[in-house]
Design a protein around this motif. Structure first.
Motif, PDB file in Angstrom:
ATOM      1  N   MET A 239      -9.524  -2.128  11.161  1.00 48.19           N
ATOM      2  CA  MET A 239     -10.110  -1.880   9.843  1.00 48.19           C
ATOM      3  C   MET A 239     -10.119  -0.391   9.503  1.00 48.19           C
ATOM      4  O   MET A 239     -10.110  -0.016   8.338  1.00 48.19           O
ATOM      5  N   ARG A 240     -10.136   0.465  10.541  1.00 52.35           N
ATOM      6  CA  ARG A 240     -10.046   1.910  10.306  1.00 52.35           C
ATOM      7  C   ARG A 240      -8.596   2.340  10.138  1.00 52.35           C
ATOM      8  O   ARG A 240      -8.231   3.040   9.204  1.00 52.35           O
ATOM      9  N   TRP A 241      -7.746   1.883  11.067  1.00 51.05           N
ATOM     10  CA  TRP A 241      -6.352   2.338  11.125  1.00 51.05           C
ATOM     11  C   TRP A 241      -5.556   1.918   9.894  1.00 51.05           C
ATOM     12  O   TRP A 241      -4.716   2.660   9.404  1.00 51.05           O
ATOM     13  N   ARG A 242      -5.806   0.703   9.403  1.00 53.61           N
ATOM     14  CA  ARG A 242      -5.194   0.241   8.159  1.00 53.61           C
ATOM     15  C   ARG A 242      -6.346  -0.096   7.211  1.00 53.61           C
ATOM     16  O   ARG A 242      -6.731  -1.250   7.092  1.00 53.61           O
ATOM     17  N   THR A 243      -6.900   0.931   6.594  1.00 56.40           N
ATOM     18  CA  THR A 243      -8.081   0.755   5.740  1.00 56.40           C
ATOM     19  C   THR A 243      -7.868  -0.450   4.825  1.00 56.40           C
ATOM     20  O   THR A 243      -7.008  -0.417   3.938  1.00 56.40           O
ATOM     21  N   ILE A 244      -8.636  -1.521   5.050  1.00 53.96           N
ATOM     22  CA  ILE A 244      -8.378  -2.774   4.338  1.00 53.96           C
ATOM     23  C   ILE A 244      -8.585  -2.599   2.834  1.00 53.96           C
ATOM     24  O   ILE A 244      -7.817  -3.102   2.017  1.00 53.96           O
ATOM     25  N   VAL A 245      -9.643  -1.866   2.446  1.00 57.97           N
ATOM     26  CA  VAL A 245      -9.862  -1.565   1.019  1.00 57.97           C
ATOM     27  C   VAL A 245      -9.883  -0.046   0.869  1.00 57.97           C
ATOM     28  O   VAL A 245     -10.929   0.591   1.009  1.00 57.97           O
ATOM     29  N   PRO A 246      -8.718   0.578   0.617  1.00 56.60           N
ATOM     30  CA  PRO A 246      -8.633   2.047   0.594  1.00 56.60           C
ATOM     31  C   PRO A 246      -9.462   2.696  -0.509  1.00 56.60           C
ATOM     32  O   PRO A 246     -10.007   3.783  -0.322  1.00 56.60           O
ATOM     33  N   LEU A 247      -9.534   2.044  -1.686  1.00 49.98           N
ATOM     34  CA  LEU A 247     -10.344   2.559  -2.793  1.00 49.98           C
ATOM     35  C   LEU A 247     -11.487   1.593  -3.049  1.00 49.98           C
ATOM     36  O   LEU A 247     -11.246   0.413  -3.312  1.00 49.98           O
ATOM     37  N   ASN A 248     -12.702   2.090  -2.973  1.00 48.10           N
ATOM     38  CA  ASN A 248     -13.850   1.214  -3.211  1.00 48.10           C
ATOM     39  C   ASN A 248     -13.968   0.895  -4.706  1.00 48.10           C
ATOM     40  O   ASN A 248     -13.267   1.465  -5.537  1.00 48.10           O
ATOM     41  N   ILE A 249     -14.885   0.010  -5.042  1.00 50.03           N
ATOM     42  CA  ILE A 249     -15.110  -0.349  -6.446  1.00 50.03           C
ATOM     43  C   ILE A 249     -15.670   0.861  -7.198  1.00 50.03           C
ATOM     44  O   ILE A 249     -16.490   1.608  -6.667  1.00 50.03           O
ATOM     45  N   MET A 250     -15.231   1.028  -8.433  1.00 51.96           N
ATOM     46  CA  MET A 250     -15.725   2.126  -9.268  1.00 51.96           C
ATOM     47  C   MET A 250     -17.219   1.966  -9.547  1.00 51.96           C
ATOM     48  O   MET A 250     -17.684   0.876  -9.875  1.00 51.96           O
ATOM     49  N   ARG A 251     -17.981   3.054  -9.400  1.00 48.04           N
ATOM     50  CA  ARG A 251     -19.419   3.054  -9.692  1.00 48.04           C
ATOM     51  C   ARG A 251     -19.694   3.922 -10.918  1.00 48.04           C
ATOM     52  O   ARG A 251     -18.838   4.682 -11.356  1.00 48.04           O
TER      53      ARG A 251
END
Length: 374
Positions: A239-251
């Motif tokens: 989950m670190r090496w291949r960041t599953i969600v590279p961009l989080n949801i916009m806040r």
């Protein structure tokens, strides 16, 4: 007034996030999946198409109270819609950083935005149809699923002019939970299978833990992870090496605030870049590009040591509400698959570990081979 998000989290927990009954349901889905995978032993196969319906059924049961059979046309259409949403969202995500280009592309009708909107609408319409069915059979004494619970809450707050509990919000929530909960778990498990095929020594260590802790016949449980530190560390490192969600949801900030000495004005859009945390050499060292489960283990390898900056589900009050379910699913799916199969690249092929960016970082569509163990 309780916020809709907080109520949703409590509702999901009450329905079984992290509870034994949910684990039992996941077991049923996995057993059916293993049967389907057995039909492909020895044949190079792209397994994302087999994994997807199994994982989305877990979320569908929680949200809608029912699962769809694999060969159901509605099931196949839903899975295709989720796949397309993930792909199209990735192809338009650059617009976050260059919003001024969005209008130009819309004017010339260039890009995938129109198709993405259509796919999102289709997904939302399915959720609205499910809501209508639930309204017709709603029973306050028998809360069957998330939609039931939310509809009852809407009724309870119907006289409050400031309520945030509406059918429109429910349709959006159901759509978001269904898409995110189906796709990210499938992507994580698929990455782990690619890792096992690319790095046999990793697979051998996971197989050894399975043999020692579970054996060949007993179905794995969530509790088994406590005695399988290398397996758990392998998942956390993936989950670190291949960041599953590279961009989080916009806040969006509701008031002026300050964070670590930075002033953030009211009405600012805030985007956390998870990829930056996972690839920071100050946190992980100069070998940050390497896949090393040992990062998440004590020196003797007997205990998982997860740093506070390992945050695949984000952090704080707005962290992923599906964290508990996702962790259980990924562990049980991976261990059950590797208990029964050995995974490898097709003869003469190598595994491509570069990803494609959608909403999540997807592994390349490629064939894997299965061989029965025991």
């Amino acid at each position: 007034m309780e916020r809709a998000e907080r109520f949703s989290l409590h509702m999901l927990r009450d329905l079984g996030f992290g509870k034994t009954k949910m684990e039992e349901h996941i077991k049923e889905e996995i057993l059916e999946l293993l049967q389907r995978m057995s039909e492909h032993v020895g044949k190079p196969t792209k397994f994302s198409y087999i994994l997807a319906p199994s994982m989305s059924n877990n979320v569908a049961s929680l949200l809608f109270g029912n699962r769809l059979k694999v060969d159901d046309p509605q099931r196949q259409k839903l899975d295709e819609t989720i796949r397309e949403i993930g792909r199209l969202a990735g192809s338009t995500s650059w617009q976050i950083f260059f919003p001024w280009l969005k209008g130009i592309l819309s004017y010339f009708n260039v890009g995938d935005k129109g198709r993405l909107v259509a796919m999102l609408h289709e997904n939302r319409e399915y959720c609205k149809k499910e809501m209508k069915k639930h309204e017709e059979t709603l029973d306050p004494n028998n809360v069957r699923d998330f939609i039931d619970g939310y509809l009852l809450e809407i009724q309870k707050r119907s006289n409050d002019p400031n309520t945030t509990f509406t059918k429109e919000v429910l349709a959006d929530l159901a759509r978001a939970f269904f898409a995110a909960g189906s796709d990210t778990v499938r992507v994580t498990v698929e990455w782990m299978l690619c890792i096992c095929a690319a790095y046999p020594h990793i697979q051998n260590k996971i197989h050894a833990e399975i043999e020692e802790v579970i054996g060949a016949d007993r179905f794995p449980t969530w509790q088994d992870r406590l005695r399988m530190p290398f397996t758990e560390a392998s998942i956390i490192e993936l989950m670190r090496w291949r960041t599953i969600v590279p961009l989080n949801i916009m806040r969006y900030t509701l008031q002026d605030t300050e964070l670590n000495g930075y002033y953030i004005p009211k009405h600012s859009r805030v985007l956390s870049v998870m990829w930056a945390v996972d690839n920071d050499t100050k946190l992980w060292g100069n070998d940050v590009k390497e896949y090393k489960p040992e990062r998440m283990l004590s020196k003797d390898g007997k205990k998982v040591v997860k740093p506070e900056y390992a945050i695949p589900f984000s952090i704080g009050k707005r962290s992923c509400p599906g964290k508990s379910l996702a962790e259980i699913e990924v562990f049980l799916y991976l261990v059950a698959i590797l208990q029964k199969f050995e995974v490898s690249a097709p003869p003469g092929k190598t595994i491509d570990l570069e990803g494609n960016l959608g909403i999540s970082l997807q592994p390349k569509r490629q064939d894997l081979c299965l061989k029965l163990r025991h």
